[in-house]
Motif scaffolding. Structure first.
Motif, PDB file in Angstrom:
ATOM      1  N   LEU A   1       0.821  -1.198   0.000  1.00 48.79           N
ATOM      2  CA  LEU A   1       0.000   0.000   0.000  1.00 48.79           C
ATOM      3  C   LEU A   1       0.857   1.250   0.000  1.00 48.79           C
ATOM      4  N   ALA A   2       2.098   1.101   0.410  1.00 49.44           N
ATOM      5  CA  ALA A   2       3.035   2.211   0.257  1.00 49.44           C
ATOM      6  C   ALA A   2       3.478   2.261  -1.192  1.00 49.44           C
TER       7      ALA A   2
ATOM      8  N   LEU B   1      -4.939   4.260 -10.138  1.00 52.15           N
ATOM      9  CA  LEU B   1      -4.293   4.466  -8.845  1.00 52.15           C
ATOM     10  C   LEU B   1      -3.212   3.414  -8.603  1.00 52.15           C
ATOM     11  N   GLN B   2      -3.520   2.155  -8.927  1.00 55.94           N
ATOM     12  CA  GLN B   2      -2.599   1.065  -8.620  1.00 55.94           C
ATOM     13  C   GLN B   2      -1.557   0.889  -9.718  1.00 55.94           C
TER      14      GLN B   2
ATOM     15  N   PRO C   1      -0.574   5.516   0.106  1.00 58.77           N
ATOM     16  CA  PRO C   1      -0.930   6.106  -1.187  1.00 58.77           C
ATOM     17  C   PRO C   1      -1.594   5.142  -2.152  1.00 58.77           C
ATOM     18  N   LYS C   2      -1.617   3.841  -1.836  1.00 62.01           N
ATOM     19  CA  LYS C   2      -2.352   2.894  -2.668  1.00 62.01           C
ATOM     20  C   LYS C   2      -3.641   2.450  -2.001  1.00 62.01           C
ATOM     21  N   CYS C   3      -4.005   3.101  -0.907  1.00 63.88           N
ATOM     22  CA  CYS C   3      -5.251   2.770  -0.214  1.00 63.88           C
ATOM     23  C   CYS C   3      -6.035   4.061   0.004  1.00 63.88           C
ATOM     24  N   GLN C   4      -6.431   4.384   1.236  1.00 62.29           N
ATOM     25  CA  GLN C   4      -7.329   5.527   1.417  1.00 62.29           C
ATOM     26  C   GLN C   4      -6.705   6.849   0.989  1.00 62.29           C
TER      27      GLN C   4
ATOM     28  N   VAL D   1      -6.288  10.793  -5.725  1.00 62.11           N
ATOM     29  CA  VAL D   1      -6.530  10.532  -7.145  1.00 62.11           C
ATOM     30  C   VAL D   1      -8.001  10.700  -7.519  1.00 62.11           C
ATOM     31  N   TYR D   2      -8.894  10.276  -6.608  1.00 60.06           N
ATOM     32  CA  TYR D   2     -10.320  10.279  -6.945  1.00 60.06           C
ATOM     33  C   TYR D   2     -11.141  11.315  -6.171  1.00 60.06           C
ATOM     34  N   ASP D   3     -10.537  11.961  -5.184  1.00 63.90           N
ATOM     35  CA  ASP D   3     -11.272  12.865  -4.303  1.00 63.90           C
ATOM     36  C   ASP D   3     -12.438  12.138  -3.633  1.00 63.90           C
TER      37      ASP D   3
END
Length: 333
Positions: free
Chosen positions: A7-8, A60-61, A282-285, A291-293
């Motif tokens: 997730l980092a 995002l990923q 940065p890959k989770c909440q 990225v998506y607000d």
């Protein structure tokens, strides 16, 4: 289940439980206070048995595609071409079904791999190589073991004498691959790229993986060249972080993508479930916000794509939760 992308931003370089530590292992249950800025009604959880993944339409990923890793000295054209036959037949829906065969239907990795190879013509047109002994290393989780068995089938058809050896996490099998103690390992492009990157340049190294597969594979091959590891062609199959809702939730609120979720479900009623580290990762909440607000009303601290998160979704305790894109539950629900 298990994660391939931490997730980092950088990968921690271990598999199964180790990678889950990077993504956040099982945590204490409970709901944390929402991040400031969550407003609107949101979308209350909707219980249901079937889970569906929301499309990551803004990428995002990173690209954690399955890719064969090969000791450079063993990487004959015929050996690599045989492994590429597996990559050519493997996409994410098929990987989910393979995982379902093993994790839900309780077939052995060997049986599941043979059925897949027969049904998909994995050995069709395989060119004979020079032969010799080949050890295919596998991580200590069923997906890796099943893909390793597929590699064995393809390499056997190419004339090699092949055995599969379950080794453990990446910290154990990557040095063995460098040294030629094993010749082949199924890998995941973004996670392996970051593992080699941080191993060479330190844990704070600038990330080299990307949401664009070509860029990730280019960085991966450059890093592999320095340590004597070659790579075949990546499969379309990915095993990476994903966000799931129940089908009942998706139908009720008409959401199919993460952009839909952000537009329709940011607000107080929405509960996001994931590992304890998720709000900062940065890959989770944190990534969902940036990225998506997307702003959830509350966060439920559970596990990384494991039974707690999936149960919270199914029972109506969470609106959306972190899962892994090749999880057998996505087919079996």
């Amino acid at each position: 289940m298990r994660a391939r992308t931490s997730l980092a931003v950088g990968a921690l370089g271990v598999l199964t439980a180790g990678l889950l530590a990077g993504c956040g292992g099982a945590g204490s249950s409970g709901t944390d206070a929402p991040e400031k800025g969550a407003s609107g009604a949101g979308c209350a959880p909707v219980a249901g048995d079937k889970l569906v993944v929301l499309t990551d339409d803004k990428k995002l990923q990173n690209t954690d595609n399955v890719i064969p890793a090969v000791n450079a000295k063993a990487a004959t054209p015929q050996l690599v071409a045989a492994l590429d036959k597996v990559s050519a037949k493997l996409d994410t829906p098929k990987l989910i079904e393979l995982n379902r065969a093993v994790d839900v239907d309780r077939k052995t990795p060997q049986v599941a791999a043979k059925e897949f190879a027969d049904a998909n013509g994995v050995t069709d047109g395989v060119e004979k190589g020079p032969g010799g002994q080949v050890t295919v290393g596998a991580g200590n989780f069923s997906e890796s073991q099943t893909i390793a068995e597929l590699y064995k089938i393809a390499l056997t058809a190419a004339g090699y004498q092949v055995k599969v050896q379950t080794i453990g996490n990446r910290e154990l099998y990557e040095p063995a691959l460098e040294k030629g103690q094993v010749q082949v390992v199924p890998e995941y492009a973004a996670t392996m790229a970051e593992f080699l990157n941080t191993k060479a340049n330190g844990k704070d190294a600038q990330p080299v993986s990307s949401p664009e597969l070509d860029k990730t594979v280019s960085a991966l091959k450059a890093a592999g060249d320095k340590v004597g590891i070659s790579f075949g062609q990546p499969a379309q199959a990915q095993d990476q972080n994903a966000f799931a809702v129940t089908k009942a939730f998706a139908d009720k609120y008409q959401v199919a993508t993460l952009s839909d979720l952000a537009a329709k479900c940011s607000g107080t009623a929405t509960v996001l479930a994931g590992p304890p580290e998720c709000p900062q990762r940065p890959k989770c909440q944190a990534g969902l916000v940036e990225v998506y607000d997307f702003k959830a009303g509350s966060f439920s601290s559970l596990d990384a794509g494991g039974p707690q998160t999936k149960n919270a979704l199914k029972t109506g305790a969470a609106s959306v939760g972190l899962v892994f894109s090749s999880d057998a539950a996505l087919a079996a629900s």
